[in-house]
Design an enzyme around this catalytic site. Structure first.
Site, mmCIF file in Angstrom:
data_model
loop_
_atom_site.group_PDB
_atom_site.id
_atom_site.type_symbol
_atom_site.label_atom_id
_atom_site.label_comp_id
_atom_site.label_asym_id
_atom_site.label_seq_id
_atom_site.Cartn_x
_atom_site.Cartn_y
_atom_site.Cartn_z
ATOM 1 N N ILE A 179 0.731 -1.303 0.136
ATOM 2 C CA ILE A 179 -0.066 -0.126 0.061
ATOM 3 C C ILE A 179 0.805 1.144 0.090
ATOM 4 O O ILE A 179 0.702 2.287 -0.712
ATOM 5 C CB ILE A 179 -1.002 -0.108 0.994
ATOM 6 C CG1 ILE A 179 -1.857 -1.190 1.033
ATOM 7 C CG2 ILE A 179 -1.815 1.289 1.380
ATOM 8 C CD1 ILE A 179 -2.733 -1.437 2.646
ATOM 9 N N ASP A 198 10.497 2.582 7.624
ATOM 10 C CA ASP A 198 10.115 1.144 7.480
ATOM 11 C C ASP A 198 11.318 0.376 7.680
ATOM 12 O O ASP A 198 12.106 0.209 6.761
ATOM 13 C CB ASP A 198 9.525 0.612 6.180
ATOM 14 C CG ASP A 198 8.897 -0.531 6.163
ATOM 15 O OD1 ASP A 198 9.463 -1.429 6.887
ATOM 16 O OD2 ASP A 198 7.813 -0.864 5.478
ATOM 17 N N ARG A 259 -4.576 0.743 10.698
ATOM 18 C CA ARG A 259 -4.934 -0.227 12.060
ATOM 19 C C ARG A 259 -5.406 0.934 13.007
ATOM 20 O O ARG A 259 -4.220 1.839 13.203
ATOM 21 C CB ARG A 259 -4.112 -1.358 12.410
ATOM 22 C CG ARG A 259 -4.483 -2.494 11.543
ATOM 23 C CD ARG A 259 -5.809 -3.132 11.671
ATOM 24 N NE ARG A 259 -6.048 -4.180 10.689
ATOM 25 C CZ ARG A 259 -6.584 -4.297 9.542
ATOM 26 N NH1 ARG A 259 -6.773 -3.126 8.904
ATOM 27 N NH2 ARG A 259 -6.868 -5.402 8.895
ATOM 28 N N ASP A 283 -9.774 6.339 9.156
ATOM 29 C CA ASP A 283 -10.624 5.410 8.541
ATOM 30 C C ASP A 283 -10.703 4.129 9.710
ATOM 31 O O ASP A 283 -11.535 3.363 9.462
ATOM 32 C CB ASP A 283 -10.213 4.835 7.310
ATOM 33 C CG ASP A 283 -11.136 3.983 6.699
ATOM 34 O OD1 ASP A 283 -12.505 4.180 6.722
ATOM 35 O OD2 ASP A 283 -10.771 2.730 5.962
ATOM 36 N N GLU A 288 -13.802 -0.331 17.293
ATOM 37 C CA GLU A 288 -14.700 -0.129 16.348
ATOM 38 C C GLU A 288 -15.890 -0.600 16.678
ATOM 39 O O GLU A 288 -16.244 -1.942 16.835
ATOM 40 C CB GLU A 288 -14.128 -0.626 15.017
ATOM 41 C CG GLU A 288 -12.769 0.050 14.501
ATOM 42 C CD GLU A 288 -12.093 -0.162 13.456
ATOM 43 O OE1 GLU A 288 -12.761 -1.234 12.712
ATOM 44 O OE2 GLU A 288 -11.156 0.335 12.817
ATOM 45 N N HIS A 307 -13.889 2.565 8.200
ATOM 46 C CA HIS A 307 -13.386 1.566 7.801
ATOM 47 C C HIS A 307 -13.346 0.974 6.498
ATOM 48 O O HIS A 307 -13.649 -0.017 6.240
ATOM 49 C CB HIS A 307 -13.339 0.119 8.748
ATOM 50 C CG HIS A 307 -12.026 -0.507 8.807
ATOM 51 N ND1 HIS A 307 -11.601 -1.145 10.018
ATOM 52 C CD2 HIS A 307 -11.309 -1.122 7.844
ATOM 53 C CE1 HIS A 307 -10.334 -1.927 9.752
ATOM 54 N NE2 HIS A 307 -10.109 -1.669 8.523
#
Length: 354
Positions: A179, A198, A259, A283, A288, A307
């Site tokens: 992504i 990363d 997440r 999102d 949730e 989400h």
């Protein structure tokens, strides 16, 4: 005759799984199917027994698995109890980036191969993340709501309140997997300078994409927009928190469509009211759905969606196709492409001479 349980839901439906598998095995293949439909996404996923982000009842799943050698799913709760009660099961294909709804240790003890579907929603999630950036930076949601209430926000055209552009902005991506890499490509087309953190990525590969690999603190200090794209692990839980979010330049935009628990949500209202965060786009959430009294509902300059980053028809079709390839490979006696517990495949292939 191998029997396949298609444990779909209201997004990746059982029929999508079955049609994709039939397309790969051919009409002459002696494969039987049964179906189970789970309530996600109308009912949110959550922890079920020993697994996370699952939907449905393990008891119902056990009943549906009777006689099944192969199961394909997105959300079904494959707990230790399910494996103990399903002796015929040999393969589970989960059409997600990681099989979080499968007790992998229990699967391995039971001799069940677990495959998964990396990259199935990468395009959808990347496009959505960039959309959240633009929406937050240009106050689209707030202006839309005000105009529908009869308020013309001409003040958003004043210099002090005007939005900002991606062209020329430095955007920090936390995580540079499938992504993150697509997001970077889109942003570079906008004219952004892209930096990423990363620890598992190759600096050479990132440099070839025109992106700079940096440490997390450096990324936060330099970026006017920060977007999360990391996987959630014990090491990445609350990767962004009150301490390091204070490094952001004043007025920065923060986006989380990965997440919820990557981000500590507790300091966000204060960061917004102080102006350290100029806007926030979310999102995903630590709970949730959020409770009705969640503080960020009343916070300024917040864009929220339930989400939805991966919610495209192409994602559902791609997910079904990826796992169908792996199931077809297994039925031919070949190794599935994406296996989470390869030791099980090695044992089975030696046993059956594959």
């Amino acid at each position: 005759m191998p029997h396949v349980l298609a444990a779909g839901d209201l997004f990746v439906t059982p029929s999508l799984f079955i049609d994709a598998i039939k397309a790969r095995t051919g009409p002459e293949a002696e494969v039987s199917f049964s179906e189970l439909t789970l309530p996600w996404p109308i009912e949110p996923f959550g922890p079920v027994g020993s697994v996370n982000e699952a939907s449905g009842d393990p008891t119902a799943l056990i009943g549906a698995l009777a006689g099944a050698e192969v199961a394909v799913t997105q959300m079904a709760p494959f707990t230790a109890e399910v494996f103990e009660s399903s002796p015929d099961l040999r393969l589970i294909s989960v059409c997600r980036g990681g099989p979080v709804n499968v007790d992998l240790d229990a699967a391995t003890r039971a001799g069940v191969i677990v495959s998964f579907a990396p990259g199935r929603n990468a395009v959808a999630a990347a496009e959505f993340a960039v959309g959240l950036m633009l929406t937050a930076m240009r106050r689209v949601v707030i202006a839309d709501a005000d105009l529908k209430k009869g308020t013309w926000r001409g003040d958003y055209y004043t210099y002090d309140n005007a939005g900002s552009e991606l062209d020329g902005a430095t955007v920090g991506l936390i995580g540079y997997g499938a992504i993150g890499r697509i997001v970077a490509r889109i942003l570079r087309a906008f004219g952004s300078t892209v930096v990423t953190f990363d620890p598992y990525a190759s600096a050479e590969a990132i440099a070839a994409d025109g992106v700079e690999l940096v440490e997390l603190e450096d990324l936060l200090r330099r970026s006017s927009v920060v977007s999360l794209h990391a996987r959630l692990t014990a090491e990445t839980h609350h990767l962004l928190n009150a301490e390091n979010l204070s490094l952001l330049p004043v007025g920065a935009v923060l986006v989380n469509s990965a997440r919820g628990d990557l981000l500590d949500y507790a300091p966000l209202p204060e960061l917004l009211s102080s102006g350290r965060l100029g806007a926030l786009a979310l999102d995903v959430y630590d709970v949730e759905p959020p409770s009705a009294d969640w503080p960020l509902f009343a916070a300024p300059n917040v864009v929220l969606s339930p989400h939805l980053a991966g919610a495209t028809k192409q994602t559902a079709e791609r997910a079904a196709n990826i796992v169908a390839d792996d199931i077809a490979a297994y039925l031919r006696g070949d190794r599935p492409r994406y296996v989470a517990n390869p030791d099980v495949w090695n044992v089975l292939s030696e046993r059956f001479g594959s």
